[in-house]
Scaffold this motif. Structure first.
Motif, PDB file in Angstrom:
ATOM      1  N   UNK A 101     -52.946  30.719  33.738  1.00  0.00           N
ATOM      2  CA  UNK A 101     -54.189  31.461  33.518  1.00  0.00           C
ATOM      3  C   UNK A 101     -54.504  31.511  32.034  1.00  0.00           C
ATOM      4  N   UNK A 102     -55.762  31.730  31.731  1.00  0.00           N
ATOM      5  CA  UNK A 102     -56.217  31.969  30.364  1.00  0.00           C
ATOM      6  C   UNK A 102     -57.276  33.049  30.471  1.00  0.00           C
ATOM      7  N   UNK A 103     -56.917  34.258  30.075  1.00  0.00           N
ATOM      8  CA  UNK A 103     -57.811  35.379  30.314  1.00  0.00           C
ATOM      9  C   UNK A 103     -57.985  35.566  31.811  1.00  0.00           C
TER      10      UNK A 103
ATOM     11  N   UNK B 233     -57.436  25.731  24.744  1.00  0.00           N
ATOM     12  CA  UNK B 233     -58.097  27.001  24.438  1.00  0.00           C
ATOM     13  C   UNK B 233     -57.157  27.949  23.697  1.00  0.00           C
ATOM     14  N   UNK B 234     -55.891  27.934  24.040  1.00  0.00           N
ATOM     15  CA  UNK B 234     -54.910  28.772  23.339  1.00  0.00           C
ATOM     16  C   UNK B 234     -54.853  28.407  21.866  1.00  0.00           C
ATOM     17  N   UNK B 235     -54.900  27.111  21.572  1.00  0.00           N
ATOM     18  CA  UNK B 235     -54.853  26.675  20.176  1.00  0.00           C
ATOM     19  C   UNK B 235     -56.132  27.041  19.434  1.00  0.00           C
ATOM     20  N   UNK B 236     -57.269  26.881  20.103  1.00  0.00           N
ATOM     21  CA  UNK B 236     -58.549  27.161  19.466  1.00  0.00           C
ATOM     22  C   UNK B 236     -58.787  28.652  19.263  1.00  0.00           C
ATOM     23  N   UNK B 237     -58.162  29.481  20.079  1.00  0.00           N
ATOM     24  CA  UNK B 237     -58.420  30.930  20.003  1.00  0.00           C
ATOM     25  C   UNK B 237     -57.979  31.526  18.681  1.00  0.00           C
ATOM     26  N   UNK B 238     -57.012  30.916  18.027  1.00  0.00           N
ATOM     27  CA  UNK B 238     -56.500  31.474  16.776  1.00  0.00           C
ATOM     28  C   UNK B 238     -57.302  31.087  15.554  1.00  0.00           C
TER      29      UNK B 238
ATOM     30  N   UNK C  32     -66.062  32.894  30.974  1.00  0.00           N
ATOM     31  CA  UNK C  32     -64.679  33.373  31.013  1.00  0.00           C
ATOM     32  C   UNK C  32     -63.847  32.708  29.920  1.00  0.00           C
ATOM     33  N   UNK C  33     -64.093  31.418  29.697  1.00  0.00           N
ATOM     34  CA  UNK C  33     -63.381  30.712  28.630  1.00  0.00           C
ATOM     35  C   UNK C  33     -63.746  31.299  27.269  1.00  0.00           C
ATOM     36  N   UNK C  34     -65.037  31.599  27.079  1.00  0.00           N
ATOM     37  CA  UNK C  34     -65.483  32.188  25.809  1.00  0.00           C
ATOM     38  C   UNK C  34     -64.863  33.562  25.598  1.00  0.00           C
TER      39      UNK C  34
ATOM     40  N   UNK D 106     -58.021  36.453  22.806  1.00  0.00           N
ATOM     41  CA  UNK D 106     -56.734  36.000  22.271  1.00  0.00           C
ATOM     42  C   UNK D 106     -56.808  35.655  20.787  1.00  0.00           C
ATOM     43  N   UNK D 107     -57.961  35.891  20.164  1.00  0.00           N
ATOM     44  CA  UNK D 107     -58.129  35.569  18.756  1.00  0.00           C
ATOM     45  C   UNK D 107     -58.011  36.776  17.850  1.00  0.00           C
TER      46      UNK D 107
END
Length: 320
Positions: free
Chosen positions: A50-52, A68-73, A90-92, A98-99
């Motif tokens: 899952x992501x969010x 997305x995990x990498x981009x969130x930071x 949801x992705x946004x 997570x940022x």
């Protein structure tokens, strides 16, 4: 679709072809082709499913979760592409949650829901007296998102007249309220989304090329549900639990009902799957959903029927 403009009167043997793949210049009998050299980064699949609020157990979705995990930071602008109902918002929201800006506002600006004549004032705000009825100054979506994330949904619907102002905001982090003389500075992370083919719009002249490159620094394409049928059982289980928490009903699906849902092409994607399950839960009159309780399923696209062996029953939510 290739567009052939008229030959030049100065250079009658020169023809310019434009297509989605690039540009071709014909000089007499010779052709010179120009193509964008794009590289696709495919990370190792995430260990999580899952992501969010996004759910996915298959490899394709876990690769997207890893990206997305990498981009969130970071603060890099992200363009989310995919059909309606694939989970772009949801992705946004996950990128924001997570940022480092998670404690600040997350603001949604839907370019398709705002009339073109009001888009500038809604996005950038306006000063008192900027137009008839502007009795007081008001912040726009950009200022509402200050310090946080602004999600530009359906960015392909943005009017051509407003695109240069958005480009300036993305490039220089500066904007003006409608009716204002001075510039304002913005500290916002931008995430955009579209279900349109922006590259085709660039070739058609309805979307600026420089804005396309600026908004697509990192592009993430979300696959339609029909391309990841292995995720349907997990999504069903997730939505069953969600309905149970909200209504107290512990919904159960019979095996025939499960087979129907898992073998449907889902042209409306995850959103349609959720709506069908909620409707079936209301129609069943109890807690067990059978085939007779399912509403008519959409058939807007050619159905990709799957053999039941593709979806092992051991991976489906229990019908008991």
């Amino acid at each position: 679709m290739i567009r052939r403009p008229p030959r030049s009167t100065l250079f009658p043997y020169t023809t310019l072809f434009r297509s989605r793949d690039g540009t071709t210049i014909t000089l007499g009998k010779s052709e010179i082709g120009f193509r964008l050299n794009e590289e696709t980064f495919v990370p190792s699949p995430s260990r999580t499913t899952c992501f969010g609020e996004m759910i996915g157990r298959g490899k394709s979705m876990r690769e997207i979760f890893s990206l997305l995990e990498r981009l969130s930071g970071s603060d890099v602008t992200v363009l989310l592409q995919g059909e309606t109902g694939t989970g772009k918002e949801l992705a946004a929201r996950g990128l924001h949650a997570y940022g480092p800006r998670s404690s600040m506002p997350f603001v949604v600006f839907n370019c398709a829901a705002v009339p073109s004549e009001l888009m500038e004032s809604e996005l950038f705000g306006f000063e008192k007296g900027a137009f008839t009825g502007a009795d007081a100054s008001r912040k726009g979506a950009v200022e509402e998102a200050e310090g946080g994330t602004l999600f530009l949904d359906e960015i392909g619907e943005l009017s051509l007249s407003l695109q240069p102002k958005l480009l300036r905001l993305l490039d220089r982090r500066e904007f003006k309220r409608l009716g204002e003389a001075g510039e304002r500075h913005s500290n916002v992370r931008f995430v955009a989304a579209t279900n349109r083919d922006l590259e085709a719009q660039v070739m058609e002249g309805t979307f600026r090329q420089d804005l396309f490159f600026r908004t697509s620094a990192a592009r993430v394409k979300l696959p339609p549900l029909r391309e990841r049928p292995e995720d349907v059982p997990a999504l069903l289980e997730h939505f069953q639990n969600e309905i149970s928490r909200r209504t107290g009903k512990r919904l159960r699906l019979t095996e025939p009902a499960l087979n129907i849902l898992c073998n449907h092409a889902w042209p409306g994607n995850v959103r349609e799957l959720k709506n069908v399950l909620e409707t079936a839960g209301a129609l069943c009159g109890g807690e067990t959903i059978g085939p007779e309780d399912l509403p008519p399923l959409s058939r807007d696209r050619k159905s990709t029927r799957l053999n039941s062996s593709h979806i092992p029953l051991s991976r489906m939510p229990s019908s008991a």
